[in-house]
Design an enzyme around this catalytic site. Structure first.
Site, PDB file in Angstrom:
ATOM      1  N   MET A 106       0.851  -1.198   0.000  1.00 61.18           N
ATOM      2  CA  MET A 106       0.000   0.000   0.000  1.00 61.18           C
ATOM      3  C   MET A 106       0.882   1.240   0.000  1.00 61.18           C
ATOM      4  O   MET A 106       1.627   1.484   0.946  1.00 61.18           O
ATOM      5  CB  MET A 106      -0.924   0.006   1.227  1.00 61.18           C
ATOM      6  CG  MET A 106      -2.044  -1.016   1.129  1.00 61.18           C
ATOM      7  SD  MET A 106      -3.167  -0.971   2.535  1.00 61.18           S
ATOM      8  CE  MET A 106      -2.242  -1.888   3.762  1.00 61.18           C
TER       9      MET A 106
ATOM     10  N   LYS B 207       1.039  -9.437  -8.954  1.00 58.20           N
ATOM     11  CA  LYS B 207      -0.239  -9.044  -8.330  1.00 58.20           C
ATOM     12  C   LYS B 207      -1.082  -8.376  -9.403  1.00 58.20           C
ATOM     13  O   LYS B 207      -0.632  -7.458 -10.080  1.00 58.20           O
ATOM     14  CB  LYS B 207       0.013  -8.084  -7.163  1.00 58.20           C
ATOM     15  CG  LYS B 207      -1.267  -7.642  -6.463  1.00 58.20           C
ATOM     16  CD  LYS B 207      -0.932  -6.968  -5.136  1.00 58.20           C
ATOM     17  CE  LYS B 207      -2.160  -6.492  -4.384  1.00 58.20           C
ATOM     18  NZ  LYS B 207      -2.668  -5.199  -4.859  1.00 58.20           N
TER      19      LYS B 207
ATOM     20  N   GLY C 223      -5.335  -5.895   2.960  1.00 56.68           N
ATOM     21  CA  GLY C 223      -4.810  -4.556   2.745  1.00 56.68           C
ATOM     22  C   GLY C 223      -5.307  -3.580   3.793  1.00 56.68           C
ATOM     23  O   GLY C 223      -4.761  -3.483   4.890  1.00 56.68           O
ATOM     24  N   ARG C 224      -6.393  -2.878   3.475  1.00 50.16           N
ATOM     25  CA  ARG C 224      -6.850  -1.767   4.313  1.00 50.16           C
ATOM     26  C   ARG C 224      -7.096  -2.165   5.765  1.00 50.16           C
ATOM     27  O   ARG C 224      -6.796  -1.396   6.681  1.00 50.16           O
ATOM     28  CB  ARG C 224      -8.115  -1.156   3.701  1.00 50.16           C
ATOM     29  CG  ARG C 224      -7.822  -0.365   2.443  1.00 50.16           C
ATOM     30  CD  ARG C 224      -9.055  -0.123   1.622  1.00 50.16           C
ATOM     31  NE  ARG C 224      -9.546  -1.356   0.997  1.00 50.16           N
ATOM     32  CZ  ARG C 224     -10.568  -1.404   0.174  1.00 50.16           C
ATOM     33  NH1 ARG C 224     -11.226  -0.307  -0.106  1.00 50.16           N
ATOM     34  NH2 ARG C 224     -10.939  -2.565  -0.368  1.00 50.16           N
TER      35      ARG C 224
ATOM     36  N   GLN D 117       7.646  -5.038  -3.921  1.00 49.67           N
ATOM     37  CA  GLN D 117       6.790  -4.860  -5.097  1.00 49.67           C
ATOM     38  C   GLN D 117       7.389  -3.813  -6.017  1.00 49.67           C
ATOM     39  O   GLN D 117       7.700  -2.695  -5.582  1.00 49.67           O
ATOM     40  CB  GLN D 117       5.370  -4.428  -4.743  1.00 49.67           C
ATOM     41  CG  GLN D 117       4.548  -4.435  -6.039  1.00 49.67           C
ATOM     42  CD  GLN D 117       3.138  -3.912  -5.899  1.00 49.67           C
ATOM     43  OE1 GLN D 117       2.930  -2.754  -5.584  1.00 49.67           O
ATOM     44  NE2 GLN D 117       2.168  -4.767  -6.143  1.00 49.67           N
TER      45      GLN D 117
ATOM     46  N   ASN E 227      -7.208 -11.641  -2.738  1.00 48.20           N
ATOM     47  CA  ASN E 227      -7.129 -10.312  -2.111  1.00 48.20           C
ATOM     48  C   ASN E 227      -8.403  -9.533  -2.454  1.00 48.20           C
ATOM     49  O   ASN E 227      -8.988  -9.699  -3.509  1.00 48.20           O
ATOM     50  CB  ASN E 227      -5.890  -9.569  -2.654  1.00 48.20           C
ATOM     51  CG  ASN E 227      -5.878  -8.085  -2.294  1.00 48.20           C
ATOM     52  OD1 ASN E 227      -5.894  -7.210  -3.160  1.00 48.20           O
ATOM     53  ND2 ASN E 227      -5.872  -7.783  -1.024  1.00 48.20           N
ATOM     54  N   GLY E 228      -8.791  -8.672  -1.528  1.00 46.87           N
ATOM     55  CA  GLY E 228      -9.934  -7.775  -1.747  1.00 46.87           C
ATOM     56  C   GLY E 228     -11.040  -8.029  -0.746  1.00 46.87           C
ATOM     57  O   GLY E 228     -11.626  -9.117  -0.718  1.00 46.87           O
TER      58      GLY E 228
ATOM     59  N   HIS F 208      -6.474  -9.456  -6.875  1.00 40.60           N
ATOM     60  CA  HIS F 208      -7.470  -8.575  -6.257  1.00 40.60           C
ATOM     61  C   HIS F 208      -8.770  -8.811  -7.036  1.00 40.60           C
ATOM     62  O   HIS F 208      -8.830  -8.559  -8.239  1.00 40.60           O
ATOM     63  CB  HIS F 208      -6.986  -7.118  -6.372  1.00 40.60           C
ATOM     64  CG  HIS F 208      -7.916  -6.122  -5.773  1.00 40.60           C
ATOM     65  ND1 HIS F 208      -7.637  -4.779  -5.741  1.00 40.60           N
ATOM     66  CD2 HIS F 208      -9.114  -6.255  -5.160  1.00 40.60           C
ATOM     67  CE1 HIS F 208      -8.632  -4.127  -5.133  1.00 40.60           C
ATOM     68  NE2 HIS F 208      -9.540  -5.010  -4.787  1.00 40.60           N
TER      69      HIS F 208
ATOM     70  N   CYS G 148      -2.369  -1.848 -10.491  1.00 36.96           N
ATOM     71  CA  CYS G 148      -2.627  -0.476 -10.035  1.00 36.96           C
ATOM     72  C   CYS G 148      -3.315   0.330 -11.135  1.00 36.96           C
ATOM     73  O   CYS G 148      -2.847   0.364 -12.269  1.00 36.96           O
ATOM     74  CB  CYS G 148      -1.314   0.195  -9.622  1.00 36.96           C
ATOM     75  SG  CYS G 148      -1.609   1.847  -8.976  1.00 36.96           S
TER      76      CYS G 148
HETATM   77  C1  LIG Z   1      -3.595   3.472   0.382  1.00 34.96           C
HETATM   78  C2  LIG Z   1      -3.473   2.292  -0.548  1.00 34.96           C
HETATM   79  C3  LIG Z   1      -2.351   2.178  -1.345  1.00 34.96           C
HETATM   80  C4  LIG Z   1      -2.194   1.065  -2.201  1.00 34.96           C
HETATM   81  N1  LIG Z   1      -1.025   0.924  -2.907  1.00 34.96           N
HETATM   82  C5  LIG Z   1      -0.821  -0.218  -3.629  1.00 34.96           C
HETATM   83  C6  LIG Z   1       0.437  -0.481  -4.229  1.00 34.96           C
HETATM   84  O1  LIG Z   1       1.421   0.248  -4.083  1.00 34.96           O
HETATM   85  N2  LIG Z   1       0.544  -1.628  -4.968  1.00 34.96           N
HETATM   86  C7  LIG Z   1      -0.511  -2.506  -5.116  1.00 34.96           C
HETATM   87  O2  LIG Z   1      -0.358  -3.537  -5.781  1.00 34.96           O
HETATM   88  N3  LIG Z   1      -1.692  -2.273  -4.545  1.00 34.96           N
HETATM   89  C8  LIG Z   1      -1.868  -1.169  -3.790  1.00 34.96           C
HETATM   90  N4  LIG Z   1      -3.050  -0.988  -3.133  1.00 34.96           N
HETATM   91  C9  LIG Z   1      -4.114  -2.005  -3.262  1.00 34.96           C
HETATM   92  C10 LIG Z   1      -3.977  -3.043  -2.135  1.00 34.96           C
HETATM   93  O3  LIG Z   1      -2.751  -3.734  -2.246  1.00 34.96           O
HETATM   94  C11 LIG Z   1      -5.135  -4.074  -2.193  1.00 34.96           C
HETATM   95  O4  LIG Z   1      -5.059  -4.762  -3.411  1.00 34.96           O
HETATM   96  C12 LIG Z   1      -6.496  -3.413  -2.093  1.00 34.96           C
HETATM   97  O5  LIG Z   1      -6.547  -2.460  -1.055  1.00 34.96           O
HETATM   98  C13 LIG Z   1      -7.590  -4.473  -1.854  1.00 34.96           C
HETATM   99  O6  LIG Z   1      -7.369  -5.191  -0.666  1.00 34.96           O
HETATM  100  P1  LIG Z   1      -8.191  -4.842   0.698  1.00 34.96           P
HETATM  101  O7  LIG Z   1      -9.650  -4.881   0.336  1.00 34.96           O
HETATM  102  O8  LIG Z   1      -7.804  -5.895   1.677  1.00 34.96           O
HETATM  103  O9  LIG Z   1      -7.798  -3.460   1.098  1.00 34.96           O
HETATM  104  C14 LIG Z   1      -3.218   0.099  -2.289  1.00 34.96           C
HETATM  105  C15 LIG Z   1      -4.349   0.224  -1.452  1.00 34.96           C
HETATM  106  C16 LIG Z   1      -4.476   1.301  -0.584  1.00 34.96           C
HETATM  107  C17 LIG Z   1      -5.689   1.404   0.312  1.00 34.96           C
END
Ligand SMILES: Cc1cc2nc3c(=O)[nH]c(=O)nc-3n(C[C@H](O)[C@H](O)[C@H](O)COP(=O)(O)O)c2cc1C
Length: 328
Positions: free
Chosen positions: A14, A135, A229-230, A66, A207-208, A167, A96
């Site tokens: 993240m 990813k 993630g979050r 990553q 994921n997600g 995701h 992304c």
């Molecule tokens: C603030 C933030 C920054 C993120 N940055 C990245 C990143 O650098 N690379 C990536 O693959 N996903 C990034 N993501 C996506 C997360 O890795 C993840 O796939 C997404 O939040 C879904 O998972 P969750 O529902 O458990 O949060 C980011 C998510 C958030 C909230």
């Protein structure tokens, strides 16, 4: 030898969240959970003017780097550098949806260019023995079918990638912000199950939308691992149960001990010039959902703004832990 247990529980990459300090706090809480760096552009690694990559690679336990990358040449150049690091996995970002990333022709739009992703994998392998993972999302824009995702994963399989993190949402490249791209496209776990059934020999990580460790554990019925993630940012302390639930390890460390250890760590980096705010930030949510967490955040803010001494944190944790014990 790839460690097939390594990915059963992981914390997602993240940006602006999973920096070195957040990861090191999590490492104190859970020894075995796989942690991902935020995405680091291969150009940043190659030029590393601010010594950023060097700092980020100062990590313990299982950590994955990553990378954001758009072409095989820079993938190879960066691999010469990260091939020397102690990361346990190199992960290529193909999910992304931000404008910046799409304009740079990497992230989610790479799903439309599986051959190029294959070439990047080859280029990395030339200089680096660390296992490579990808990813990705379940699709993008109008490319929202099982077949599209299957073709993409087939190319990864041909390149001997063993681990893919999916995701379970499509990426919408026009019209949605990265934030909206994490809430508006609906979750479709069924498509990820379809992929797992079609590629049984691969490690498919879901994921997600995973909110807690019980849910993450439940997903192991269908997948090889769960990535959070979050919810990890919102409630890092929930990972204190990860050792018990996922890795058959006893872990009875208290928040008081964790914060104490983290403060010792933080002082080292503050003396090296990192700001107090940056070091304090990972601690904000450690009392998630607990009476006293408002007071905690107020005090942390004062510490982050250098109004009170960093050592006072430990007394505060002690007080909050006492309130918790009385309430229990
Ligand atoms: C603030 C933030 C920054 C993120 N940055 C990245 C990143 O650098 N690379 C990536 O693959 N996903 C990034 N993501 C996506 C997360 O890795 C993840 O796939 C997404 O939040 C879904 O998972 P969750 O529902 O458990 O949060 C980011 C998510 C958030 C909230």
């Amino acid at each position: 030898m790839p460690d097939h247990n390594k990915n059963i529980l992981s914390i997602a990459p993240m940006m602006d969240r999973t920096d070195l300090h957040f990861r090191n706090l999590l490492r104190l809480i859970t020894k075995n959970t796989l942690l991902y760096t935020e995405m680091i552009n291969t150009n940043t690694i190659i030029h590393d003017q601010n010594n950023r990559f060097n700092i980020e690679s100062d990590c313990r336990g299982p950590v994955a780097l990553q990378i954001g990358c758009s072409d095989p040449i820079s993938a190879g150049k960066a691999a010469k550098i990260f091939g020397q690091s102690n990361f346990h996995e190199i992960n290529i970002n193909c999910g992304c949806p931000s404008n910046k990333v799409v304009n740079g022709n990497f992230g989610a739009c790479l799903m439309k260019e599986p051959k190029k992703v294959g070439e990047m994998i080859e280029a990395i392998k030339e200089y680096c023995n660390i296992p490579i993972s990808v990813k990705t999302r379940i699709g993008l824009d109008n490319f929202d079918t099982d077949k599209f995702l299957e073709e993409f994963i087939t190319e990864l399989d041909n390149k001997k990638v063993t681990t893919v993190i999916i995701h379970a949402r499509i990426a919408v490249l026009k019209g949605l912000s990265p934030h909206e791209n994490r809430i508006i496209p609906p979750l479709n776990y069924e498509r990820v199950k379809f992929i797992k059934k079609s590629f049984k020999h691969m490690q498919i990580i879901i994921n997600g939308g995973i909110q807690n460790l019980n849910q993450a554990k439940h997903f192991l019925k269908d997948f090889d691992g769960s990535m959070i993630g979050r919810a990890a940012w919102d409630n890092p302390w929930m990972f204190s149960k990860a050792e018990n639930i996922f890795f058959n390890n006893e872990n009875n460390i208290s928040r008081y001990e964790i914060v104490n250890n983290y403060i010792e760590y933080a002082k080292k980096y503050i003396s090296l010039g990192h700001t107090q705010r940056r070091l304090i930030r990972p601690l904000f949510n450690i009392f998630y959902g607990v009476q006293g967490s408002k007071l905690w955040k107020q005090q942390l803010n004062d510490i982050a703004n250098n109004k009170i001494d960093i050592n006072s944190i430990c007394d505060l944790v002690y007080q909050i832990e006492e309130i918790l014990e009385e309430a229990a």
